[in-house]
Design an enzyme around this catalytic site. Structure first.
Site, PDB file in Angstrom:
ATOM      1  N   ILE A  13       0.823  -1.202   0.000  1.00 13.53           N
ATOM      2  CA  ILE A  13       0.000   0.000   0.000  1.00 13.53           C
ATOM      3  C   ILE A  13       0.860   1.255   0.000  1.00 13.53           C
ATOM      4  O   ILE A  13       0.531   2.246  -0.652  1.00 13.53           O
ATOM      5  CB  ILE A  13      -0.963  -0.010   1.211  1.00 13.53           C
ATOM      6  CG1 ILE A  13      -1.979  -1.139   1.058  1.00 13.53           C
ATOM      7  CG2 ILE A  13      -1.689   1.326   1.352  1.00 13.53           C
ATOM      8  CD1 ILE A  13      -2.883  -1.321   2.258  1.00 13.53           C
ATOM      9  N   ARG A  33      13.216   0.929   5.661  1.00 14.82           N
ATOM     10  CA  ARG A  33      14.488   0.468   6.233  1.00 14.82           C
ATOM     11  C   ARG A  33      15.546   0.193   5.175  1.00 14.82           C
ATOM     12  O   ARG A  33      16.731   0.251   5.466  1.00 14.82           O
ATOM     13  CB  ARG A  33      14.257  -0.810   7.050  1.00 14.82           C
ATOM     14  CG  ARG A  33      13.471  -0.596   8.322  1.00 14.82           C
ATOM     15  CD  ARG A  33      13.230  -1.926   9.027  1.00 14.82           C
ATOM     16  NE  ARG A  33      12.376  -2.795   8.223  1.00 14.82           N
ATOM     17  CZ  ARG A  33      12.313  -4.117   8.378  1.00 14.82           C
ATOM     18  NH1 ARG A  33      13.074  -4.714   9.276  1.00 14.82           N
ATOM     19  NH2 ARG A  33      11.495  -4.837   7.637  1.00 14.82           N
ATOM     20  N   ASN A  86       1.878   4.285   7.103  1.00 21.29           N
ATOM     21  CA  ASN A  86       1.536   2.989   6.536  1.00 21.29           C
ATOM     22  C   ASN A  86       2.354   1.836   7.113  1.00 21.29           C
ATOM     23  O   ASN A  86       1.924   0.687   7.073  1.00 21.29           O
ATOM     24  CB  ASN A  86       1.738   3.033   5.013  1.00 21.29           C
ATOM     25  CG  ASN A  86       1.692   1.654   4.386  1.00 21.29           C
ATOM     26  OD1 ASN A  86       0.632   1.035   4.277  1.00 21.29           O
ATOM     27  ND2 ASN A  86       2.850   1.148   3.989  1.00 21.29           N
ATOM     28  N   TYR A 148      -2.580  -7.698  16.813  1.00 21.08           N
ATOM     29  CA  TYR A 148      -2.686  -6.995  15.533  1.00 21.08           C
ATOM     30  C   TYR A 148      -4.010  -6.232  15.456  1.00 21.08           C
ATOM     31  O   TYR A 148      -4.043  -5.019  15.212  1.00 21.08           O
ATOM     32  CB  TYR A 148      -2.570  -7.968  14.359  1.00 21.08           C
ATOM     33  CG  TYR A 148      -2.569  -7.254  13.024  1.00 21.08           C
ATOM     34  CD1 TYR A 148      -1.386  -6.794  12.459  1.00 21.08           C
ATOM     35  CD2 TYR A 148      -3.763  -7.002  12.341  1.00 21.08           C
ATOM     36  CE1 TYR A 148      -1.388  -6.110  11.249  1.00 21.08           C
ATOM     37  CE2 TYR A 148      -3.771  -6.318  11.140  1.00 21.08           C
ATOM     38  CZ  TYR A 148      -2.586  -5.878  10.601  1.00 21.08           C
ATOM     39  OH  TYR A 148      -2.599  -5.205   9.412  1.00 21.08           O
ATOM     40  N   VAL A 181      -5.029  -7.316   0.950  1.00 22.64           N
ATOM     41  CA  VAL A 181      -4.483  -6.655  -0.231  1.00 22.64           C
ATOM     42  C   VAL A 181      -3.268  -7.451  -0.688  1.00 22.64           C
ATOM     43  O   VAL A 181      -2.441  -7.863   0.134  1.00 22.64           O
ATOM     44  CB  VAL A 181      -4.072  -5.196   0.067  1.00 22.64           C
ATOM     45  CG1 VAL A 181      -3.578  -4.502  -1.192  1.00 22.64           C
ATOM     46  CG2 VAL A 181      -5.251  -4.433   0.667  1.00 22.64           C
TER      47      VAL A 181
END
Length: 264
Positions: A13, A33, A86, A148, A181
């Site tokens: 995303i 990263r 995100n 989560y 997704v």
């Protein structure tokens, strides 16, 4: 020309937001990263769209990484007009199967980083009287699915509350709550997605188009697909004990969708 900062920008995303915003003429600050992947992405978007793409290497599971992004967001000479929080990750295993270190890391990335970066970004936006923040949550925020889901529920509640507090300031905040997704997310987390029906998978680029439209309309929570709108509507009417059993059959993490602790 406006500038957007995107965390977790090199895949999934986050990369879809980068592609769309670059195509719309926004300069970018890409956070992740992996410096090499960031540079490749920045070069590609610059060459395709003629925008400026700045690279910021940061791991949002570490204070130093969060501080680096806070510093960039607080730069009044090079202001950020849109922040997309995100970055995130999933864990394989049920409660007590996942190490406490990984659970705490998830809270660091999904909650603490979102809180701190939103605060740093909105401070300047409010002073300028304009700006926007998209905090990527998940459909998992609406069902009982461990750390989560709980962390994503926090993102939704936090964003809604902050949006109310900033009403009339010219700054818009929105929690984005997609379902499944197709990204690198599930492979990296070692999650089995073979039992997820094909119709539940969403396209990242279409998702971003719908999300930006919802932000422009002033929505504070975006569930950007009719299929998931229907599912979330049904979830509100279903006892949570039943929901927990259903989502367990669909996979340990219902709705994880984004990428990396600060991207790849």
């Amino acid at each position: 020309m406006t500038t957007a900062l995107i965390t977790g920008a090199t895949a999934g995303i986050g990369a879809a937001f980068a592609r769309r915003l670059a195509a719309d003429g926004h300069n970018l600050v890409l956070v992740a990263r992996d410096t090499e992947r960031l540079r490749d992405e920045a070069t590609e978007l610059h060459d395709l769209h003629g925008i400026e793409a700045e690279v910021l290497t940061a791991d949002l599971s570490a204070d130093s990484g969060i501080e680096a992004v806070e510093k960039r967001l607080s730069d009044r000479k090079h202001s950020v007009d849109l922040l997309v929080n995100n970055a995130g990750f999933g864990s394989k295993g049920r409660f007590l199967d996942v190490s406490m270190a990984d659970e705490l890391m998830m809270l660091k990335v999904h909650c603490e980083a979102v809180l701190r970066l939103t605060s740093a970004g909105v401070s300047g936006m409010k002073a300028r009287g304009r700006g926007g923040v998209v905090n990527v949550a998940s459909a998992a925020a609406f069902v009982p699915r461990g750390t989560y889901g709980a962390s994503k529920a926090w993102v939704v509640q936090f964003t809604e509350g902050a949006a109310r507090d900033l009403a009339g300031s010219g700054v818009r905040l929105m929690a984005l709550c997609p379902g499944f997704v197709r990204t690198e997310f599930h492979d990296r987390a070692g999650l089995d997605t073979g039992n997820i029906p094909a119709w539940m998978w969403l396209d990242a680029d279409k998702l971003v188009t719908a999300a930006l439209a919802d932000l422009a309309r002033g929505k504070t929570v975006s569930v950007p697909d009719p299929r998931y709108k229907a599912l979330m509507g049904a979830a509100k009417l279903t006892p949570r004990s039943v929901l927990g059993g259903v989502t367990s059959k669909m996979g340990h993490k219902f709705g994880p969708q984004h990428q990396g602790r600060g991207g790849s």
